[in-house]
Design a protein around this motif. Structure first.
Motif, PDB file in Angstrom:
ATOM      1  N   GLU A  50      -8.703   2.488  -5.521  1.00 31.23           N
ATOM      2  CA  GLU A  50      -8.122   1.705  -4.425  1.00 31.23           C
ATOM      3  C   GLU A  50      -7.227   0.592  -4.967  1.00 31.23           C
ATOM      4  OE1 GLU A  50      -9.385  -0.453  -0.243  1.00 31.23           O
ATOM      5  OE2 GLU A  50     -10.928   0.399  -1.521  1.00 31.23           O
ATOM      6  N   ALA A  96       0.828  -1.201   0.000  1.00 33.48           N
ATOM      7  CA  ALA A  96       0.000   0.000   0.000  1.00 33.48           C
ATOM      8  C   ALA A  96       0.863   1.252   0.000  1.00 33.48           C
ATOM      9  CB  ALA A  96      -0.931  -0.010   1.205  1.00 33.48           C
ATOM     10  N   GLY A  97       1.939   1.258   0.759  1.00 36.16           N
ATOM     11  CA  GLY A  97       2.817   2.415   0.817  1.00 36.16           C
ATOM     12  C   GLY A  97       3.621   2.621  -0.448  1.00 36.16           C
ATOM     13  N   ARG A 133      -5.898  -1.182  -9.912  1.00 39.95           N
ATOM     14  CA  ARG A 133      -6.661  -0.153  -9.204  1.00 39.95           C
ATOM     15  C   ARG A 133      -8.124  -0.265  -9.614  1.00 39.95           C
ATOM     16  NH1 ARG A 133      -3.801   3.031  -6.171  1.00 39.95           N
ATOM     17  NH2 ARG A 133      -1.717   3.621  -6.820  1.00 39.95           N
ATOM     18  N   ALA A 161       1.005   3.584  -3.430  1.00 35.37           N
ATOM     19  CA  ALA A 161      -0.099   4.488  -3.108  1.00 35.37           C
ATOM     20  C   ALA A 161      -0.276   5.568  -4.174  1.00 35.37           C
ATOM     21  CB  ALA A 161       0.111   5.117  -1.737  1.00 35.37           C
TER      22      ALA A 161
END
Length: 154
Positions: free
Chosen positions: A123, A40-41, A118, A44
Protein backbone atom coordinates in the motif's frame (compact mmCIF):
# COMPACT_ATOMS: atom_id res chain seq x y z
CA UNK A 1 -30.29 24.78 16.72
CA UNK A 2 -29.39 21.16 17.45
CA UNK A 3 -28.77 20.13 21.01
CA UNK A 4 -25.24 19.30 22.03
CA UNK A 5 -24.88 15.54 22.42
CA UNK A 6 -22.45 13.91 24.86
CA UNK A 7 -20.33 12.96 21.82
CA UNK A 8 -20.14 16.60 20.71
CA UNK A 9 -19.49 17.77 24.28
CA UNK A 10 -16.49 15.41 24.52
CA UNK A 11 -15.06 16.77 21.25
CA UNK A 12 -15.63 20.38 22.36
CA UNK A 13 -13.68 19.62 25.55
CA UNK A 14 -10.83 18.18 23.46
CA UNK A 15 -10.89 21.30 21.30
CA UNK A 16 -10.69 23.56 24.37
CA UNK A 17 -7.83 21.50 25.81
CA UNK A 18 -5.86 21.73 22.57
CA UNK A 19 -6.44 25.49 22.47
CA UNK A 20 -5.19 25.90 26.04
CA UNK A 21 -2.04 23.96 25.09
CA UNK A 22 -1.26 26.44 22.32
CA UNK A 23 -2.31 24.37 19.28
CA UNK A 24 -3.45 26.56 16.37
CA UNK A 25 -6.99 25.18 16.11
CA UNK A 26 -7.90 26.65 12.74
CA UNK A 27 -4.75 27.68 10.84
CA UNK A 28 -5.39 30.17 8.06
CA UNK A 29 -3.22 28.35 5.50
CA UNK A 30 -1.48 25.12 4.79
CA UNK A 31 0.63 23.88 1.92
CA UNK A 32 -0.67 21.05 -0.25
CA UNK A 33 1.45 19.79 -3.13
CA UNK A 34 -0.75 16.88 -4.26
CA UNK A 35 -4.29 15.62 -3.92
CA UNK A 36 -4.66 12.21 -2.30
CA UNK A 37 -6.32 10.65 -5.34
CA UNK A 38 -3.68 12.19 -7.61
CA UNK A 39 -0.85 10.54 -5.64
CA UNK A 40 -2.64 7.21 -5.44
CA UNK A 41 -3.38 7.23 -9.16
CA UNK A 42 0.05 8.39 -10.28
CA UNK A 43 2.05 5.89 -8.24
CA UNK A 44 -0.41 2.97 -8.05
CA UNK A 45 1.61 0.71 -10.35
CA UNK A 46 5.01 2.31 -9.89
CA UNK A 47 7.98 0.32 -8.66
CA UNK A 48 9.27 0.85 -5.12
CA UNK A 49 12.40 2.62 -6.38
CA UNK A 50 10.28 5.17 -8.25
CA UNK A 51 8.03 5.77 -5.23
CA UNK A 52 10.91 6.34 -2.80
CA UNK A 53 12.60 8.75 -5.26
CA UNK A 54 9.62 11.14 -5.22
CA UNK A 55 10.43 14.42 -3.40
CA UNK A 56 8.56 15.01 -0.11
CA UNK A 57 4.82 15.58 -0.52
CA UNK A 58 2.37 17.70 1.44
CA UNK A 59 -1.21 16.44 1.58
CA UNK A 60 -4.33 17.23 3.57
CA UNK A 61 -7.53 15.37 4.26
CA UNK A 62 -10.02 14.03 6.73
CA UNK A 63 -9.03 11.20 9.08
CA UNK A 64 -11.24 8.22 8.32
CA UNK A 65 -9.35 5.47 10.17
CA UNK A 66 -6.63 5.24 12.81
CA UNK A 67 -4.72 2.12 13.88
CA UNK A 68 -2.25 2.64 16.72
CA UNK A 69 0.79 0.41 17.29
CA UNK A 70 2.53 1.74 20.41
CA UNK A 71 4.77 4.62 19.36
CA UNK A 72 3.63 4.42 15.74
CA UNK A 73 0.30 4.47 13.96
CA UNK A 74 -1.25 4.03 10.56
CA UNK A 75 -4.20 6.14 9.45
CA UNK A 76 -6.13 6.88 6.28
CA UNK A 77 -6.80 10.38 5.00
CA UNK A 78 -9.56 11.12 2.52
CA UNK A 79 -10.26 14.12 0.32
CA UNK A 80 -12.65 14.49 -2.59
CA UNK A 81 -10.14 12.87 -4.95
CA UNK A 82 -9.45 9.68 -3.02
CA UNK A 83 -7.80 8.22 0.05
CA UNK A 84 -4.23 7.51 1.11
CA UNK A 85 -2.55 5.86 4.07
CA UNK A 86 -0.19 7.75 6.37
CA UNK A 87 2.36 6.37 8.84
CA UNK A 88 3.17 8.42 11.94
CA UNK A 89 6.12 7.51 14.19
CA UNK A 90 6.85 9.31 17.43
CA UNK A 91 10.62 9.38 16.88
CA UNK A 92 10.11 10.93 13.43
CA UNK A 93 7.50 13.65 14.15
CA UNK A 94 8.48 14.39 17.75
CA UNK A 95 6.72 13.82 21.01
CA UNK A 96 4.47 16.91 20.82
CA UNK A 97 3.18 16.12 17.33
CA UNK A 98 2.64 12.46 18.22
CA UNK A 99 0.70 13.44 21.34
CA UNK A 100 -1.45 15.69 19.15
CA UNK A 101 -1.97 12.82 16.71
CA UNK A 102 -3.09 10.48 19.50
CA UNK A 103 -5.72 13.06 20.54
CA UNK A 104 -7.22 13.32 17.05
CA UNK A 105 -10.61 11.83 16.30
CA UNK A 106 -12.14 10.36 13.18
CA UNK A 107 -13.39 13.18 10.99
CA UNK A 108 -10.69 15.70 11.96
CA UNK A 109 -8.90 17.48 9.11
CA UNK A 110 -5.11 17.26 9.15
CA UNK A 111 -2.21 18.26 6.93
CA UNK A 112 0.92 16.13 6.71
CA UNK A 113 4.29 16.41 4.99
CA UNK A 114 6.55 13.46 4.34
CA UNK A 115 8.02 10.96 1.94
CA UNK A 116 6.28 8.18 0.05
CA UNK A 117 6.98 4.49 0.52
CA UNK A 118 5.20 1.16 0.13
CA UNK A 119 4.31 -1.03 3.08
CA UNK A 120 4.96 -4.77 3.13
CA UNK A 121 1.44 -5.27 1.83
CA UNK A 122 2.17 -2.94 -1.09
CA UNK A 123 0.00 0.00 0.00
CA UNK A 124 1.23 3.46 -0.97
CA UNK A 125 1.89 5.40 2.25
CA UNK A 126 3.21 8.80 3.38
CA UNK A 127 5.78 8.56 6.17
CA UNK A 128 4.94 11.69 8.12
CA UNK A 129 7.66 14.19 9.03
CA UNK A 130 5.30 17.04 9.98
CA UNK A 131 1.68 16.95 11.13
CA UNK A 132 -0.75 19.79 11.79
CA UNK A 133 -4.38 19.96 12.82
CA UNK A 134 -6.39 21.91 10.25
CA UNK A 135 -9.86 21.64 11.81
CA UNK A 136 -11.47 19.63 14.59
CA UNK A 137 -14.64 17.74 13.68
CA UNK A 138 -17.30 18.32 16.31
CA UNK A 139 -19.91 16.04 14.77
CA UNK A 140 -19.49 12.34 14.01
CA UNK A 141 -18.97 11.08 10.48
CA UNK A 142 -22.11 9.74 8.78
CA UNK A 143 -22.80 6.01 8.94
CA UNK A 144 -20.35 4.18 6.70
CA UNK A 145 -22.96 2.17 4.81
CA UNK A 146 -26.13 4.24 4.91
CA UNK A 147 -24.81 7.80 4.89
CA UNK A 148 -27.05 10.55 6.22
CA UNK A 149 -30.56 9.09 6.45
CA UNK A 150 -32.35 12.05 8.06
CA UNK A 151 -33.98 13.95 5.21
CA UNK A 152 -33.83 17.29 7.04
CA UNK A 153 -30.12 16.97 7.80
CA UNK A 154 -29.35 15.87 4.24
Amino acid sequence: MDEITPFMRERLEKLETLGREGVDLYPSRTTVTHGLGELAGTYAGAEDAVVTAVPPVAVAGRLISIRGHGKAAFAHLMDRGGRLQIYVRQDRVGEAAYTLFKRLDLGDFVGVTGSLFRTRTGELTVQVDRLELLAKALRPLPDKWHGVTDVEVR
